[in-house]
Design a protein around this motif. Sequence first.
Motif, PDB file in Angstrom:
ATOM      1  N   GLY A  41       7.782 -17.396 -12.002  1.00 30.10           N
ATOM      2  CA  GLY A  41       6.899 -18.371 -12.629  1.00 30.10           C
ATOM      3  C   GLY A  41       7.588 -19.354 -13.547  1.00 30.10           C
ATOM      4  O   GLY A  41       6.923 -20.117 -14.255  1.00 30.10           O
ATOM      5  N   GLN A  42       8.895 -19.359 -13.535  1.00 28.10           N
ATOM      6  CA  GLN A  42       9.653 -20.238 -14.432  1.00 28.10           C
ATOM      7  C   GLN A  42      10.432 -21.292 -13.653  1.00 28.10           C
ATOM      8  O   GLN A  42      10.558 -21.223 -12.427  1.00 28.10           O
ATOM      9  CB  GLN A  42      10.629 -19.414 -15.272  1.00 28.10           C
ATOM     10  CG  GLN A  42       9.975 -18.361 -16.127  1.00 28.10           C
ATOM     11  CD  GLN A  42       9.108 -18.961 -17.198  1.00 28.10           C
ATOM     12  OE1 GLN A  42       9.492 -19.915 -17.885  1.00 28.10           O
ATOM     13  NE2 GLN A  42       7.895 -18.442 -17.349  1.00 28.10           N
ATOM     14  N   GLY A  43      10.961 -22.229 -14.390  1.00 29.00           N
ATOM     15  CA  GLY A  43      11.822 -23.230 -13.784  1.00 29.00           C
ATOM     16  C   GLY A  43      13.232 -22.710 -13.612  1.00 29.00           C
ATOM     17  O   GLY A  43      13.519 -21.526 -13.813  1.00 29.00           O
ATOM     18  N   LEU A  44      14.108 -23.606 -13.247  1.00 29.92           N
ATOM     19  CA  LEU A  44      15.509 -23.255 -13.023  1.00 29.92           C
ATOM     20  C   LEU A  44      16.299 -23.459 -14.310  1.00 29.92           C
ATOM     21  O   LEU A  44      16.269 -24.529 -14.904  1.00 29.92           O
ATOM     22  CB  LEU A  44      16.097 -24.133 -11.915  1.00 29.92           C
ATOM     23  CG  LEU A  44      15.522 -23.894 -10.528  1.00 29.92           C
ATOM     24  CD1 LEU A  44      15.791 -25.082  -9.630  1.00 29.92           C
ATOM     25  CD2 LEU A  44      16.126 -22.645  -9.931  1.00 29.92           C
ATOM     26  N   PHE A  90      20.363 -19.045  -7.853  1.00 34.16           N
ATOM     27  CA  PHE A  90      20.683 -20.108  -6.914  1.00 34.16           C
ATOM     28  C   PHE A  90      22.057 -20.684  -7.226  1.00 34.16           C
ATOM     29  O   PHE A  90      22.359 -21.030  -8.370  1.00 34.16           O
ATOM     30  CB  PHE A  90      19.658 -21.244  -6.997  1.00 34.16           C
ATOM     31  CG  PHE A  90      18.304 -20.881  -6.486  1.00 34.16           C
ATOM     32  CD1 PHE A  90      17.340 -20.370  -7.345  1.00 34.16           C
ATOM     33  CD2 PHE A  90      17.982 -21.046  -5.151  1.00 34.16           C
ATOM     34  CE1 PHE A  90      16.082 -20.031  -6.883  1.00 34.16           C
ATOM     35  CE2 PHE A  90      16.719 -20.715  -4.678  1.00 34.16           C
ATOM     36  CZ  PHE A  90      15.775 -20.205  -5.544  1.00 34.16           C
ATOM     37  N   PHE A 103      21.324 -26.916  -2.770  1.00 42.47           N
ATOM     38  CA  PHE A 103      21.098 -25.554  -3.227  1.00 42.47           C
ATOM     39  C   PHE A 103      21.237 -24.557  -2.093  1.00 42.47           C
ATOM     40  O   PHE A 103      20.895 -24.839  -0.942  1.00 42.47           O
ATOM     41  CB  PHE A 103      19.688 -25.417  -3.821  1.00 42.47           C
ATOM     42  CG  PHE A 103      19.559 -25.997  -5.193  1.00 42.47           C
ATOM     43  CD1 PHE A 103      19.241 -27.336  -5.371  1.00 42.47           C
ATOM     44  CD2 PHE A 103      19.749 -25.206  -6.313  1.00 42.47           C
ATOM     45  CE1 PHE A 103      19.119 -27.871  -6.644  1.00 42.47           C
ATOM     46  CE2 PHE A 103      19.626 -25.726  -7.588  1.00 42.47           C
ATOM     47  CZ  PHE A 103      19.321 -27.062  -7.751  1.00 42.47           C
TER      48      PHE A 103
ATOM     49  N   TYR B  35      12.120 -32.215  -6.712  1.00 40.88           N
ATOM     50  CA  TYR B  35      12.482 -31.206  -5.729  1.00 40.88           C
ATOM     51  C   TYR B  35      11.229 -30.451  -5.311  1.00 40.88           C
ATOM     52  O   TYR B  35      10.295 -30.282  -6.083  1.00 40.88           O
ATOM     53  CB  TYR B  35      13.475 -30.189  -6.312  1.00 40.88           C
ATOM     54  CG  TYR B  35      14.888 -30.671  -6.434  1.00 40.88           C
ATOM     55  CD1 TYR B  35      15.288 -31.443  -7.520  1.00 40.88           C
ATOM     56  CD2 TYR B  35      15.832 -30.333  -5.480  1.00 40.88           C
ATOM     57  CE1 TYR B  35      16.598 -31.874  -7.636  1.00 40.88           C
ATOM     58  CE2 TYR B  35      17.152 -30.756  -5.597  1.00 40.88           C
ATOM     59  CZ  TYR B  35      17.514 -31.519  -6.672  1.00 40.88           C
ATOM     60  OH  TYR B  35      18.811 -31.933  -6.790  1.00 40.88           O
ATOM     61  N   GLN B  37      10.076 -26.721  -3.718  1.00 39.31           N
ATOM     62  CA  GLN B  37      10.507 -25.364  -3.399  1.00 39.31           C
ATOM     63  C   GLN B  37       9.393 -24.661  -2.650  1.00 39.31           C
ATOM     64  O   GLN B  37       8.308 -24.422  -3.181  1.00 39.31           O
ATOM     65  CB  GLN B  37      10.866 -24.587  -4.658  1.00 39.31           C
ATOM     66  CG  GLN B  37      11.452 -23.200  -4.361  1.00 39.31           C
ATOM     67  CD  GLN B  37      11.810 -22.449  -5.626  1.00 39.31           C
ATOM     68  OE1 GLN B  37      11.143 -22.549  -6.638  1.00 39.31           O
ATOM     69  NE2 GLN B  37      12.895 -21.670  -5.562  1.00 39.31           N
ATOM     70  N   LEU B  43      14.733 -24.767  -1.641  1.00 37.04           N
ATOM     71  CA  LEU B  43      14.714 -25.815  -2.651  1.00 37.04           C
ATOM     72  C   LEU B  43      15.282 -27.089  -2.046  1.00 37.04           C
ATOM     73  O   LEU B  43      16.464 -27.153  -1.717  1.00 37.04           O
ATOM     74  CB  LEU B  43      15.539 -25.362  -3.853  1.00 37.04           C
ATOM     75  CG  LEU B  43      15.374 -26.110  -5.164  1.00 37.04           C
ATOM     76  CD1 LEU B  43      13.938 -26.028  -5.653  1.00 37.04           C
ATOM     77  CD2 LEU B  43      16.304 -25.528  -6.209  1.00 37.04           C
ATOM     78  N   LEU B  88       6.072 -25.288  -4.904  1.00 37.53           N
ATOM     79  CA  LEU B  88       6.390 -25.532  -6.309  1.00 37.53           C
ATOM     80  C   LEU B  88       7.204 -26.814  -6.362  1.00 37.53           C
ATOM     81  O   LEU B  88       8.232 -26.929  -5.689  1.00 37.53           O
ATOM     82  CB  LEU B  88       7.180 -24.355  -6.876  1.00 37.53           C
ATOM     83  CG  LEU B  88       7.591 -24.378  -8.343  1.00 37.53           C
ATOM     84  CD1 LEU B  88       6.389 -24.532  -9.258  1.00 37.53           C
ATOM     85  CD2 LEU B  88       8.346 -23.094  -8.693  1.00 37.53           C
ATOM     86  N   PHE B  90       9.391 -29.339  -8.513  1.00 36.27           N
ATOM     87  CA  PHE B  90      10.173 -29.444  -9.736  1.00 36.27           C
ATOM     88  C   PHE B  90      10.542 -30.878 -10.014  1.00 36.27           C
ATOM     89  O   PHE B  90      10.884 -31.644  -9.109  1.00 36.27           O
ATOM     90  CB  PHE B  90      11.478 -28.662  -9.611  1.00 36.27           C
ATOM     91  CG  PHE B  90      11.342 -27.182  -9.743  1.00 36.27           C
ATOM     92  CD1 PHE B  90      11.564 -26.355  -8.656  1.00 36.27           C
ATOM     93  CD2 PHE B  90      11.016 -26.608 -10.958  1.00 36.27           C
ATOM     94  CE1 PHE B  90      11.442 -24.983  -8.767  1.00 36.27           C
ATOM     95  CE2 PHE B  90      10.889 -25.231 -11.082  1.00 36.27           C
ATOM     96  CZ  PHE B  90      11.107 -24.421  -9.987  1.00 36.27           C
ATOM     97  N   GLU B 106       9.632 -26.731 -15.585  1.00 42.52           N
ATOM     98  CA  GLU B 106       9.128 -25.442 -15.119  1.00 42.52           C
ATOM     99  C   GLU B 106       8.326 -25.552 -13.825  1.00 42.52           C
ATOM    100  O   GLU B 106       7.925 -24.548 -13.275  1.00 42.52           O
ATOM    101  CB  GLU B 106       8.292 -24.782 -16.215  1.00 42.52           C
ATOM    102  CG  GLU B 106       9.134 -24.403 -17.429  1.00 42.52           C
ATOM    103  CD  GLU B 106       8.396 -23.511 -18.388  1.00 42.52           C
ATOM    104  OE1 GLU B 106       9.059 -23.011 -19.336  1.00 42.52           O
ATOM    105  OE2 GLU B 106       7.188 -23.300 -18.232  1.00 42.52           O
ATOM    106  N   TRP B 109       2.857 -25.937  -9.691  1.00 41.48           N
ATOM    107  CA  TRP B 109       2.464 -25.170  -8.516  1.00 41.48           C
ATOM    108  C   TRP B 109       1.302 -25.884  -7.832  1.00 41.48           C
ATOM    109  O   TRP B 109       0.242 -26.055  -8.425  1.00 41.48           O
ATOM    110  CB  TRP B 109       1.995 -23.774  -8.926  1.00 41.48           C
ATOM    111  CG  TRP B 109       3.070 -22.767  -9.091  1.00 41.48           C
ATOM    112  CD1 TRP B 109       3.592 -22.298 -10.255  1.00 41.48           C
ATOM    113  CD2 TRP B 109       3.742 -22.063  -8.046  1.00 41.48           C
ATOM    114  NE1 TRP B 109       4.549 -21.354 -10.000  1.00 41.48           N
ATOM    115  CE2 TRP B 109       4.672 -21.185  -8.659  1.00 41.48           C
ATOM    116  CE3 TRP B 109       3.666 -22.088  -6.646  1.00 41.48           C
ATOM    117  CZ2 TRP B 109       5.509 -20.356  -7.928  1.00 41.48           C
ATOM    118  CZ3 TRP B 109       4.507 -21.253  -5.919  1.00 41.48           C
ATOM    119  CH2 TRP B 109       5.414 -20.403  -6.563  1.00 41.48           C
TER     120      TRP B 109
END
Lengths: 113, 113
Positions: A41-44, A90, A103, B35, B37, B43, B88, B90, B106, B109
């Motif tokens: 549920g988080q970003g990168l 990643f 990626f 991006y 995902q 990604l 998702l 980004f 983050e 969604w």
Amino acid sequence: AQSVTQPDIHITVSEGASLELRCNYSYGATPYLFWYVQSPGQGLQLLLKYFSGDTLVQGIKGFEAEFKRSQSSFNLRKPSVHWSDAAEYFCAVAPSGTYKYIFGTGTRLKVLA
Amino acid sequence: DSGVTQTPKHLITATGQRVTLRCSPRSGDLSVYWYQQSLDQGLQFLIQYYNGEERAKGNILERFSAQQFPDLHSELNLSSLELGDSALYFCASTGTGSGNTIYFGEGSWLTVV
């Protein structure tokens, strides 16, 4: 064409054990290299990066990675895994001087208590 | 906290509809990236803007468009939505002080039903 391969889709380790996540890239010259982590549920989040110089790079959260030109690899390591390290990792590459990130498909890490 | 802000965090919409995702980059960053995902595609880079101008395009569908405004925030517009657009999304940004590193938000969604 440039590509990034993370051969391990899933890895399970016990808490306290060492960890190595593999990353191989295909590119003519030495690219910029990155490792990101994505918690559920988080970003990168950027763990570490390599542009040039010392081939052993230290990152946050106790992670390190080693660039090996001869093997076109940039493997991520941690000597002792914590339960909070469970996440998806990643590897990414970008041609030097650009932001055109490519990626890998990610490696999902599970940590056993 | 990367400093990149995305809204909304979650969005559910029906097929055929149009949505707009918003991104505020880190303070001072001129470049914004989008991006996607998804489970099957991983990604993927969609598009990059630099100081209001489109700089690079990736695997962005014609039904999708983006823009960057004078205040540097960016919007990604997705239209004629299909189930396969569920993913998702980004936003990321970078600038002269970022050291060739992209910082990710983050994510938003999107679920298409």
